[in-house]
Design a protein around this motif. Structure first.
Motif, PDB file in Angstrom:
ATOM      1  N   PRO A 222      21.168  -0.312  53.114  1.00 26.70           N
ATOM      2  CA  PRO A 222      20.080   0.213  52.270  1.00 26.70           C
ATOM      3  C   PRO A 222      20.353   1.620  51.772  1.00 26.70           C
ATOM      4  O   PRO A 222      20.052   1.954  50.632  1.00 26.70           O
ATOM      5  N   ASP A 223      20.928   2.487  52.631  1.00 23.02           N
ATOM      6  CA  ASP A 223      21.234   3.851  52.189  1.00 23.02           C
ATOM      7  C   ASP A 223      22.296   3.855  51.100  1.00 23.02           C
ATOM      8  O   ASP A 223      22.237   4.631  50.131  1.00 23.02           O
ATOM      9  N   ILE A 224      23.297   2.985  51.189  1.00 24.63           N
ATOM     10  CA  ILE A 224      24.368   2.909  50.166  1.00 24.63           C
ATOM     11  C   ILE A 224      23.802   2.445  48.833  1.00 24.63           C
ATOM     12  O   ILE A 224      24.143   2.950  47.765  1.00 24.63           O
ATOM     13  N   THR A 225      22.876   1.477  48.903  1.00 22.23           N
ATOM     14  CA  THR A 225      22.262   0.976  47.658  1.00 22.23           C
ATOM     15  C   THR A 225      21.495   2.076  46.959  1.00 22.23           C
ATOM     16  O   THR A 225      21.573   2.244  45.727  1.00 22.23           O
ATOM     17  N   ALA A 226      20.730   2.868  47.695  1.00 17.15           N
ATOM     18  CA  ALA A 226      19.980   3.974  47.092  1.00 17.15           C
ATOM     19  C   ALA A 226      20.921   5.005  46.482  1.00 17.15           C
ATOM     20  O   ALA A 226      20.662   5.547  45.396  1.00 17.15           O
ATOM     21  N   LEU A 227      22.043   5.242  47.201  1.00  9.63           N
ATOM     22  CA  LEU A 227      23.009   6.219  46.678  1.00  9.63           C
ATOM     23  C   LEU A 227      23.629   5.724  45.377  1.00  9.63           C
ATOM     24  O   LEU A 227      23.822   6.498  44.426  1.00  9.63           O
ATOM     25  N   ARG A 228      23.928   4.452  45.324  1.00  9.77           N
ATOM     26  CA  ARG A 228      24.487   3.890  44.093  1.00  9.77           C
ATOM     27  C   ARG A 228      23.503   4.001  42.931  1.00  9.77           C
ATOM     28  O   ARG A 228      23.887   4.299  41.789  1.00  9.77           O
ATOM     29  N   GLN A 229      22.243   3.747  43.196  1.00  8.03           N
ATOM     30  CA  GLN A 229      21.230   3.866  42.141  1.00  8.03           C
ATOM     31  C   GLN A 229      21.152   5.296  41.611  1.00  8.03           C
ATOM     32  O   GLN A 229      21.011   5.532  40.416  1.00  8.03           O
ATOM     33  N   GLN A 230      21.247   6.252  42.543  1.00  5.23           N
ATOM     34  CA  GLN A 230      21.207   7.651  42.118  1.00  5.23           C
ATOM     35  C   GLN A 230      22.435   8.008  41.275  1.00  5.23           C
ATOM     36  O   GLN A 230      22.336   8.730  40.275  1.00  5.23           O
ATOM     37  N   VAL A 231      23.594   7.477  41.652  1.00  4.86           N
ATOM     38  CA  VAL A 231      24.821   7.740  40.876  1.00  4.86           C
ATOM     39  C   VAL A 231      24.711   7.149  39.476  1.00  4.86           C
ATOM     40  O   VAL A 231      25.085   7.771  38.468  1.00  4.86           O
ATOM     41  N   GLU A 232      24.197   5.913  39.386  1.00  4.40           N
ATOM     42  CA  GLU A 232      24.041   5.285  38.073  1.00  4.40           C
ATOM     43  C   GLU A 232      23.071   6.066  37.190  1.00  4.40           C
ATOM     44  O   GLU A 232      23.288   6.241  35.989  1.00  4.40           O
ATOM     45  N   ALA A 233      21.972   6.531  37.800  1.00  2.00           N
ATOM     46  CA  ALA A 233      21.015   7.327  37.022  1.00  2.00           C
ATOM     47  C   ALA A 233      21.663   8.621  36.541  1.00  2.00           C
ATOM     48  O   ALA A 233      21.433   9.079  35.415  1.00  2.00           O
ATOM     49  N   LEU A 234      22.484   9.217  37.390  1.00  3.41           N
ATOM     50  CA  LEU A 234      23.170  10.457  37.008  1.00  3.41           C
ATOM     51  C   LEU A 234      24.163  10.207  35.874  1.00  3.41           C
ATOM     52  O   LEU A 234      24.269  11.006  34.926  1.00  3.41           O
ATOM     53  N   ARG A 240      23.705  10.778  28.110  1.00  2.00           N
ATOM     54  CA  ARG A 240      22.745  11.291  27.125  1.00  2.00           C
ATOM     55  C   ARG A 240      23.085  12.718  26.719  1.00  2.00           C
ATOM     56  O   ARG A 240      23.013  13.088  25.539  1.00  2.00           O
ATOM     57  N   PHE A 241      23.471  13.514  27.706  1.00  2.00           N
ATOM     58  CA  PHE A 241      23.861  14.893  27.390  1.00  2.00           C
ATOM     59  C   PHE A 241      25.084  14.923  26.478  1.00  2.00           C
ATOM     60  O   PHE A 241      25.172  15.720  25.540  1.00  2.00           O
ATOM     61  N   ASN A 243      26.021  12.557  24.316  1.00  2.00           N
ATOM     62  CA  ASN A 243      25.612  12.131  22.970  1.00  2.00           C
ATOM     63  C   ASN A 243      24.890  13.253  22.237  1.00  2.00           C
ATOM     64  O   ASN A 243      25.122  13.492  21.046  1.00  2.00           O
ATOM     65  N   ALA A 244      23.992  13.948  22.966  1.00  2.00           N
ATOM     66  CA  ALA A 244      23.264  15.039  22.337  1.00  2.00           C
ATOM     67  C   ALA A 244      24.204  16.168  21.924  1.00  2.00           C
ATOM     68  O   ALA A 244      24.095  16.741  20.836  1.00  2.00           O
ATOM     69  N   PHE A 245      25.171  16.480  22.795  1.00  4.22           N
ATOM     70  CA  PHE A 245      26.131  17.531  22.474  1.00  4.22           C
ATOM     71  C   PHE A 245      26.976  17.155  21.268  1.00  4.22           C
ATOM     72  O   PHE A 245      27.252  17.984  20.386  1.00  4.22           O
ATOM     73  N   SER A 246      27.405  15.869  21.210  1.00  2.00           N
ATOM     74  CA  SER A 246      28.192  15.417  20.070  1.00  2.00           C
ATOM     75  C   SER A 246      27.407  15.532  18.771  1.00  2.00           C
ATOM     76  O   SER A 246      27.922  15.944  17.738  1.00  2.00           O
ATOM     77  N   GLN A 247      26.096  15.172  18.823  1.00  2.00           N
ATOM     78  CA  GLN A 247      25.267  15.249  17.617  1.00  2.00           C
ATOM     79  C   GLN A 247      25.069  16.699  17.189  1.00  2.00           C
ATOM     80  O   GLN A 247      25.177  17.039  16.018  1.00  2.00           O
ATOM     81  N   TYR A 248      24.784  17.586  18.170  1.00  2.00           N
ATOM     82  CA  TYR A 248      24.595  18.993  17.819  1.00  2.00           C
ATOM     83  C   TYR A 248      25.884  19.602  17.284  1.00  2.00           C
ATOM     84  O   TYR A 248      25.866  20.483  16.426  1.00  2.00           O
ATOM     85  N   LYS A 249      27.025  19.121  17.768  1.00  2.00           N
ATOM     86  CA  LYS A 249      28.305  19.616  17.261  1.00  2.00           C
ATOM     87  C   LYS A 249      28.489  19.217  15.800  1.00  2.00           C
ATOM     88  O   LYS A 249      28.921  20.018  14.969  1.00  2.00           O
TER      89      LYS A 249
END
Length: 375
Positions: A222-234, A240-241, A243-249
């Motif tokens: 269970p702890d590994i699954t939560a860690l994986r979810q956090q990594v995917e969210a990161l 997104r950052f 893509n935003a940087f590429s657009q602002y560039k």
């Protein structure tokens, strides 16, 4: 004309006279020689003489006097006419004669009969549209417009992913022990109370001796699954950052811009057709300018004034004539048409341009106008 034949006759007669004189002189010489031969001939019945030596050639006699000119010969026949001589040079121009007196003025003639009116010619074909004129001189800046009405509040953004768990805080300091009270009489044992709140952790103690090996613990999946979810969210947030940087560039590389709220309007100063302008803005990561308020329209007016060129906007009425919409299909929530516009002049004005005074006009999409992109 008579002098020429006479001159030819004189030339012919003169050689005849010379010829006659020579013939007469020759005749006299011949007679003399004949006479000499007769006198020198041997005498008949004379004694033969001895052979004499040939005498030497005597000296050459002197030239005799010229004979008298012979009589004038008869006039010869008229010779043929000679060829016509070359044309002589032109004589000098004579002096102009005196001006003659003016004649009396004649009576005026009768007025002419007016001619019949000509037929009306066919009407000419309509000429081609002339080339676009050069942009006029930059006009003076108009008075500052009134502050536009505040825009509508945007919808709330999607909830972001859960952040990473923070680090554990440092343990608090241990409090001073309280004063011990006097011991009371032992009371009856009461019921067990509820467990108290967990106290703060104490200071880290010295490392104890290793204990006995414990039993096998439960699986940590269970702890590994939560860690994986956090990594995917990161990872999603990092994407997104990026893509935003590429657009602002891209926006930063696109020159000459104005910002209004969260919108940025930029132009590179070149002109293209509506379709080509759409492609340019899409490749830059934006879209064609779509003013939705007076403040945004003012920002666009400043850009077209700085370039002194009219620019295309994103709205069209290609789907329904007379009903202009944004590229998303929404009807216009703001407009700033010039007086009498839109009028669909020529039946083919389906796009919109903005002038240097900020007013709008419907225009043919095939014309070339300034490209302004919205980010």
């Amino acid at each position: 004309m008579l002098l020429l034949p006479l001159f030819v006759m004189i030339l012919l007669i003169q050689p005849l006279r010379s010829l006659q004189a020579e013939m007469k002189t020759s005749s006299q010489k011949t007679v003399t020689s004949a006479c000499t031969l007769v006198m020198c001939s041997p005498v008949e019945n004379g004694l033969p003489g001895r052979d004499g030596r040939d005498g030497r050639e005597g000296p050459r006699g002197e030239k005799g006097d010229p004979g008298l000119p012979g009589p004038v010969g008869l006039m010869g026949m008229r010779g043929p006419a000679g060829p016509v001589g070359p044309k002589g040079p032109n004589g000098s121009v004579g002096e102009p004669g005196p001006k003659g007196d003016s004649g009396p003025r004649g009576p005026p003639g009768p007025p002419g009969i007016p001619g019949a009116p000509g037929r009306e010619g066919p009407s000419g074909m309509q000429g081609n549209v002339g080339p676009q004129g050069k942009p006029g001189a930059r006009g003076e800046a108009g008075p500052k417009g009134e502050v536009g009405a505040p825009g509508m509040q945007g919808s709330a953004g999607a909830r972001g992913p859960t952040g990473l768990k923070g680090e554990r805080g440092a343990p608090g300091e241990l409090g001073a022990p309280g004063i011990a009270g006097a011991a009371g009489p032992a009371g009856a044992i009461g019921p067990q109370g509820t467990p108290g709140a967990r106290g703060p952790p104490g200071l880290k103690g010295d490392r104890g001796a290793p204990g006995d090996r414990g039993a096998k613990g439960e699986s940590g999946l269970p702890d590994i699954t939560a860690l994986r979810q956090q990594v995917e969210a990161l990872q999603t947030q990092i994407q997104r950052f990026q893509n935003a940087f590429s657009q602002y560039k891209k926006v930063d590389l696109f020159p000459n811009g104005r910002s209004v709220g969260e919108k940025i309007f930029k132009t590179a100063g070149f002109e293209k057709t509506f379709e080509d302008a759409q492609q340019v803005c899409t490749q830059a990561g934006g879209q064609m300018a779509s003013p939705r308020s007076a403040a945004e329209n003012e920002a666009l007016r400043q850009l077209v004034t700085a370039q002194n060129k009219a620019a295309f906007l994103s709205m069209t009425d290609t789907k329904t004539e007379g009903k202009f919409t944004y590229p998303t299909g929404e009807p216009l929530g703001y407009s700033n048409w010039a007086p009498g516009e839109p009028n669909n002049n020529g039946g083919a004005e389906n796009c919109v341009e903005i002038f240097t005074n900020g007013k709008w006009n419907d225009k043919s999409c095939g014309e070339q106008r300034l490209v302004i992109c919205e980010f």
